[in-house]
Design a protein around this motif. Structure first.
Motif, mmCIF file in Angstrom:
data_model
loop_
_atom_site.group_PDB
_atom_site.id
_atom_site.type_symbol
_atom_site.label_atom_id
_atom_site.label_comp_id
_atom_site.label_asym_id
_atom_site.label_seq_id
_atom_site.Cartn_x
_atom_site.Cartn_y
_atom_site.Cartn_z
ATOM 1 N N LEU A 140 0.809 -1.174 -0.028
ATOM 2 C CA LEU A 140 0.009 0.147 -0.159
ATOM 3 C C LEU A 140 0.912 1.435 0.499
ATOM 4 C CD1 LEU A 140 -2.786 1.125 0.405
ATOM 5 C CD2 LEU A 140 -2.896 0.958 2.418
ATOM 6 N N ASP A 144 1.387 4.046 -2.999
ATOM 7 C CA ASP A 144 0.663 5.587 -2.690
ATOM 8 C C ASP A 144 2.004 5.768 -3.466
ATOM 9 O OD1 ASP A 144 -1.799 5.166 -1.596
ATOM 10 O OD2 ASP A 144 -0.651 5.032 0.333
ATOM 11 N N ALA A 148 1.571 8.806 -5.917
ATOM 12 C CA ALA A 148 1.738 10.546 -5.906
ATOM 13 C C ALA A 148 2.846 10.556 -6.775
ATOM 14 C CB ALA A 148 2.531 10.842 -4.360
ATOM 15 N N GLU A 203 2.772 15.708 -1.525
ATOM 16 C CA GLU A 203 2.608 15.143 -1.345
ATOM 17 C C GLU A 203 3.525 13.944 -2.297
ATOM 18 O OE1 GLU A 203 -0.116 14.341 0.028
ATOM 19 O OE2 GLU A 203 -0.775 16.307 0.580
ATOM 20 N N ALA A 207 4.311 10.949 0.333
ATOM 21 C CA ALA A 207 4.667 9.859 0.749
ATOM 22 C C ALA A 207 6.391 8.899 0.141
ATOM 23 C CB ALA A 207 3.899 9.306 -0.721
ATOM 24 N N ASP A 392 -6.329 6.933 -10.172
ATOM 25 C CA ASP A 392 -7.172 6.296 -8.889
ATOM 26 C C ASP A 392 -7.742 4.773 -9.061
ATOM 27 O OD1 ASP A 392 -6.946 9.221 -7.324
ATOM 28 O OD2 ASP A 392 -8.696 9.985 -8.204
ATOM 29 N N LEU A 395 -4.892 2.168 -8.395
ATOM 30 C CA LEU A 395 -4.937 2.560 -6.535
ATOM 31 C C LEU A 395 -5.730 1.631 -6.075
ATOM 32 C CD1 LEU A 395 -3.066 2.908 -4.249
ATOM 33 C CD2 LEU A 395 -4.227 5.983 -4.124
ATOM 34 N N ARG A 399 -5.323 -1.957 -3.811
ATOM 35 C CA ARG A 399 -6.256 -1.781 -2.522
ATOM 36 C C ARG A 399 -6.574 -2.962 -1.840
ATOM 37 N NH1 ARG A 399 -5.807 2.552 0.839
ATOM 38 N NH2 ARG A 399 -4.681 4.056 -0.321
#
Length: 417
Positions: A140, A144, A148, A203, A207, A392, A395, A399
């Protein structure tokens, strides 16, 4: 009209162009992160897995200790010595040298060993679960960081597109084909895009810092070369009862049941046997002594501890039922989310292709004067949103794969272990 409203926005747009050029032309130093597979191979060095391994070592050591029999007791007693009358001095003394051993009857040693083995088995399964959780957390954090980084790249591209559109609008303003308001709007959009880029870079750096800390890397990460977002999810399956959480709950139930047997054996008398040698000084003779000893269970029969162990077993049994129910629901949900995320990625990729073509045609039409700046801005916004949605979606797929991998008892994007 005030002079500030009559001036062309060329100076502000030029400053924005200089700012983005400075960002893109910054020194090209980078320390790429190791691939996810490489970090996964070093997972046993993380604090969580190290702690779980240490707890397993402690449980296995207690299991070995449970097999050891209690030490015998060596005693030396002297009677009828240094008293009065015929017992003055040591001439009529009786000296006994004895050794006493706890016999561990009623299955006491077996129950103790079984309980220790059950605890060690539970610790082993908890260690496996800790490794799976650590792998999921690493995946994860890695995803992330990569997301980013991609968002920062998209923010740079958005700023470049916004500045290009602003330059095109400025040309039309100078030619009198667009009102001055369009140039001012382009200047405002460039400033907003620049702020968005600064936020995305912050960001990304945050990350990267989290990835460096979680992966315990010696050097800070500044880029990711091997993608995790683009990896296809694994398709390994396992029965619901084989999920790590269910296996741990089953082991805890077995350990609780074994502790009931331990407490029941403690309710029975602890028998000890002794053998010794007694020396009679007055007769200058020796003799053997034998004996058995056991406490009388008049007051303490360990009833409270037995009831407590039985209550612990009922609680462990309830946790096992809950774990099985949740595992079934969680696995079904994880599979559904993974299927949905795969479809979402495909749809997002198709949306990016369409948005890129729409923006290209809008740009051509805008430069030819057939499309307004508002329409160009709408297609550019749609392109930025489509590219962000693609990141997104990937990602979300990672997940979903992490959730399903935990149910399978494996590392994300790896086959069944």
């Amino acid at each position: 009209m005030p002079a500030s409203y009559r001036r062309p926005p060329r100076f502000a747009v030029g400053c924005a162009l200089a700012a983005i050029a400075a960002v893109l032309a910054s020194p090209a130093w980078a320390d790429p992160a190791p691939s996810f597979a490489e970090l996964l191979a070093r997972l046993d060095q993380t604090p969580a897995t190290t702690e779980a391994g240490a707890l397993l070592d402690a449980a296995e050591a207690r299991a070995r200790q449970a097999r050891v029999r209690p030490n015998p007791t060596l005693a030396l007693d002297a009677e009828n010595a240094f008293g009065s009358g015929p017992f003055s001095g040591y001439g009529n003394a009786e000296t006994t040298l004895s050794i006493t051993q706890d016999l561990e009857l009623w299955g006491r040693r077996t129950a103790r060993i079984n309980a220790a083995r059950a605890d060690a088995g539970t610790a082993s399964l908890r260690r496996d679960l800790a490794v799976v959780d650590a792998a999921g957390r690493l995946a994860l954090v890695y995803a992330d960081a990569e997301a980013a980084e991609r968002r920062a790249t998209l923010a740079e591209e958005n700023l470049s597109l916004t500045l290009a559109d602003a330059r095109a609008a400025l040309v039309l303003v100078e030619e009198g084909r667009e009102p001055l308001l369009r140039g001012i709007q382009g200047e405002s959009e460039a400033a907003a895009a620049r702020a968005g880029l600064d936020e995305a870079i912050a960001e990304r750096d945050a990350a990267f810092a989290r990835l460096t800390a979680v992966a315990m890397l010696a050097e800070p990460v500044t880029t990711i070369d091997v993608s995790l977002l683009d990896l296809a999810p694994a398709t390994a399956l396992s029965p619901t009862d084989q999920t790590p959480t269910v296996r741990v709950a089953e082991a805890e139930r077995s350990a609780a049941e074994s502790r009931i047997a331990v407490e029941r054996t403690r309710s029975r008398p602890d028998v000890s046997a002794s053998v010794g040698l007694r020396r009679y000084e007055a007769e200058d003779a020796t003799a053997l002594t034998f004996g058995l000893s056991l406490p009388l269970p008049l007051f303490d029969r360990n009833g409270g501890n037995i009831e407590a162990a039985q209550a612990d077993f009922r609680a462990a049994d309830a946790r096992l039922m809950t774990a099985r129910q949740e595992a079934q629901a969680d696995r079904a949900a994880a599979q559904a989310r993974l299927r949905a995320s795969v479809s979402r990625v495909n749809a997002a990729d198709a949306g990016v292709t369409s948005a890129e073509e729409a923006y290209r045609l809008s740009r051509i039409g805008f430069e030819a004067g057939r499309i307004s700046q508002l329409e160009l801005r709408a297609t550019r916004t749609a392109l930025v949103n489509a590219r962000t949605a693609a990141v997104d979606a990937r990602l979300a797929r990672v997940r979903a794969e992490i959730d399903l991998a935990r149910q399978d008892g494996r590392a994300p994007f790896q086959g069944a272990q």
